[in-house]
Design a protein around this motif. Structure first.
Motif, short mmCIF file in Angstrom:
data_model
loop_
_atom_site.label_atom_id
_atom_site.label_comp_id
_atom_site.label_asym_id
_atom_site.label_seq_id
_atom_site.Cartn_x
_atom_site.Cartn_y
_atom_site.Cartn_z
N UNK A 10 0.83 -1.20 0.00
CA UNK A 10 0.00 0.00 0.00
C UNK A 10 0.86 1.26 0.00
N UNK A 50 -3.86 6.34 6.08
CA UNK A 50 -4.82 5.27 6.36
C UNK A 50 -4.10 3.95 6.55
N UNK A 54 -4.18 1.67 9.95
CA UNK A 54 -4.51 0.25 9.94
C UNK A 54 -3.44 -0.57 10.65
N UNK A 57 -3.59 -0.03 14.51
CA UNK A 57 -4.92 -0.21 15.09
C UNK A 57 -5.36 1.03 15.85
N UNK A 58 -5.00 2.19 15.35
CA UNK A 58 -5.37 3.46 15.98
C UNK A 58 -6.19 4.28 14.99
N UNK A 59 -6.94 5.26 15.51
CA UNK A 59 -7.82 6.03 14.64
C UNK A 59 -7.22 7.40 14.31
N UNK A 62 -6.66 8.30 10.63
CA UNK A 62 -7.88 8.59 9.89
C UNK A 62 -8.38 10.00 10.20
N UNK A 63 -8.20 10.45 11.46
CA UNK A 63 -8.62 11.81 11.80
C UNK A 63 -7.75 12.82 11.05
N UNK A 69 -8.46 16.57 4.19
CA UNK A 69 -9.57 16.79 3.24
C UNK A 69 -10.15 18.19 3.39
N UNK B 40 -9.26 5.00 -4.79
CA UNK B 40 -8.69 5.19 -3.45
C UNK B 40 -9.76 5.02 -2.38
N UNK B 43 -9.95 1.41 -1.66
CA UNK B 43 -8.79 0.97 -0.88
C UNK B 43 -8.93 1.38 0.58
N UNK B 44 -9.47 2.58 0.83
CA UNK B 44 -9.71 3.01 2.22
C UNK B 44 -10.69 2.06 2.90
N UNK B 46 -11.17 -1.07 2.19
CA UNK B 46 -10.54 -2.36 2.45
C UNK B 46 -9.57 -2.27 3.62
N UNK B 47 -9.11 -1.06 3.96
CA UNK B 47 -8.23 -0.89 5.12
C UNK B 47 -9.02 -0.57 6.38
N UNK B 48 -10.35 -0.63 6.34
CA UNK B 48 -11.15 -0.44 7.54
C UNK B 48 -11.47 1.00 7.86
N UNK B 49 -11.42 1.90 6.87
CA UNK B 49 -11.74 3.30 7.11
C UNK B 49 -13.02 3.63 6.34
N UNK B 52 -13.97 7.40 6.01
CA UNK B 52 -13.15 8.12 5.04
C UNK B 52 -13.48 7.73 3.62
N UNK B 55 -16.50 9.79 2.80
CA UNK B 55 -16.23 11.22 2.65
C UNK B 55 -15.29 11.47 1.48
N UNK B 56 -14.47 10.47 1.10
CA UNK B 56 -13.65 10.63 -0.10
C UNK B 56 -14.55 10.76 -1.33
N UNK B 122 -10.05 -4.33 8.83
CA UNK B 122 -9.28 -3.69 9.88
C UNK B 122 -10.01 -3.76 11.21
N UNK B 123 -9.29 -3.53 12.28
CA UNK B 123 -9.90 -3.53 13.61
C UNK B 123 -9.09 -2.59 14.48
N UNK B 124 -9.80 -1.81 15.30
CA UNK B 124 -9.15 -0.88 16.20
C UNK B 124 -9.05 -1.52 17.58
N UNK B 130 -15.84 2.19 13.99
CA UNK B 130 -14.89 3.16 13.47
C UNK B 130 -15.42 4.58 13.61
N UNK B 134 -14.04 7.83 15.80
CA UNK B 134 -13.60 9.08 15.19
C UNK B 134 -14.35 10.26 15.78
#
Lengths: 103, 168
Positions: A10, A50, A54, A57-59, A62-63, A69, B40, B43-44, B46-49, B52, B55-56, B122-124, B130, B134
């Motif tokens: 990635x 991102x 992943x 395992x933190x957010x 993403x923030x 954006x 993209x 892909x986001x 598939x990465x667990x976002x 995003x 919003x993308x 993905x997993x947090x 998710x 956020x």
């Protein structure tokens, strides 16, 4: 067992997109296309955020993409307004002819 | 599944980026950038976002690219012409971009073992959703930066209106 993708794959995809954006930024002669390549570079950096979110395992990553954006949207609004203002006065979009600040 | 998604949409993203570089007319570049942003988004996801990814699609593909296409149509921009400046840019641009790519991929490949592998979705850590995670962080710890972004957007709107206004 499903085939897994390494996170490095990635990140290298993001590197490909980023360097394509750099090449387009340097090679293109049209002001709008140059602006679009900046958006491409921002998107490539978002992909690395991102991927790292992943991985840990933190957010938080993403923030940060969310804030990128927001800044990109503000930048697109102001930048395109500047492009419209330049086109009004100089009647061209070619960066070779927009050299007002060159002495 | 993850591998198939990565190969299909990663390849689509790279093809769209190269098409942006190679097309002469700005409207073709804008449409290939939409392809890059949509792939993209996948892909986001598939990465667990998931937030995003949505919003993308809404912010980038929906708002920003419509704005770009609108300005291209408004200014009636034609094909870019080849000039002496573009020949100099070719000499600098391709080696510079290749150097950046080599540096980045060297770093990522040398740290390949430490980076690990992805799992779809993905997993947090200790979190159920998710989007709730956020929003919890965004409205507690990062409330001040979140409010500052609203001021930034307001200033950007005012600046755009002032810049694009017709001189009397």
């Amino acid at each position: 067992m499903l085939p897994q993708v390494p996170i490095a794959a990635y990140l290298i995809l993001a590197a490909v997109l980023f360097s394509t954006g750099v090449a387009a930024f340097l090679i293109k002669r049209n002001l709008i296309t140059i602006f679009m390549s900046i958006e491409l570079m921002l998107n490539a950096v978002n992909l690395t955020f991102v991927a790292f979110a992943h991985m840990w395992h933190q957010v938080s990553g993403q923030i940060f993409v969310f804030f990128v954006m927001v800044v990109a949207a503000a930048e697109a609004a102001v930048g395109l307004a500047i492009i419209i203002a330049i086109f009004r006065t100089r009647e061209t979009l070619n960066v070779d002819q927009i050299d007002l600040m060159k002495s | 599944m993850q591998l198939a998604l990565f190969l299909i949409f990663g390849g689509l993203a790279v093809a769209g980026a190269l098409n942006l570089l190679l097309q002469r007319h700005p409207i073709n570049s804008a449409l290939s950038l939409v392809v890059v942003m949509m792939s993209l988004a996948v892909l986001y996801w598939s990465l667990g976002a998931e937030f995003l990814a949505a919003s993308q699609v809404i912010v980038y593909s929906g708002a920003i690219m419509v704005f770009f296409v609108f300005v291209i149509m408004l200014l009636n921009a034609g094909e870019e012409e080849r000039t002496t400046g573009s020949r100099a840019a070719y000499l600098v641009g391709f080696p510079g971009a290749a150097a950046i790519f080599c540096l980045l991929s060297f770093v990522f490949l040398s740290e390949r073992k430490a980076l690990g592998y992805t799992n779809i979705g993905g997993y947090l850590n200790h979190v159920t959703s998710n989007i709730s995670e956020i929003s919890t962080i965004l409205f507690t710890k990062l409330l001040l930066p979140f409010e500052v972004t609203s001021i930034l957007i307001l200033v950007a709107i005012l600046g755009a209106v002032v810049l694009a206004r017709k001189e009397q």
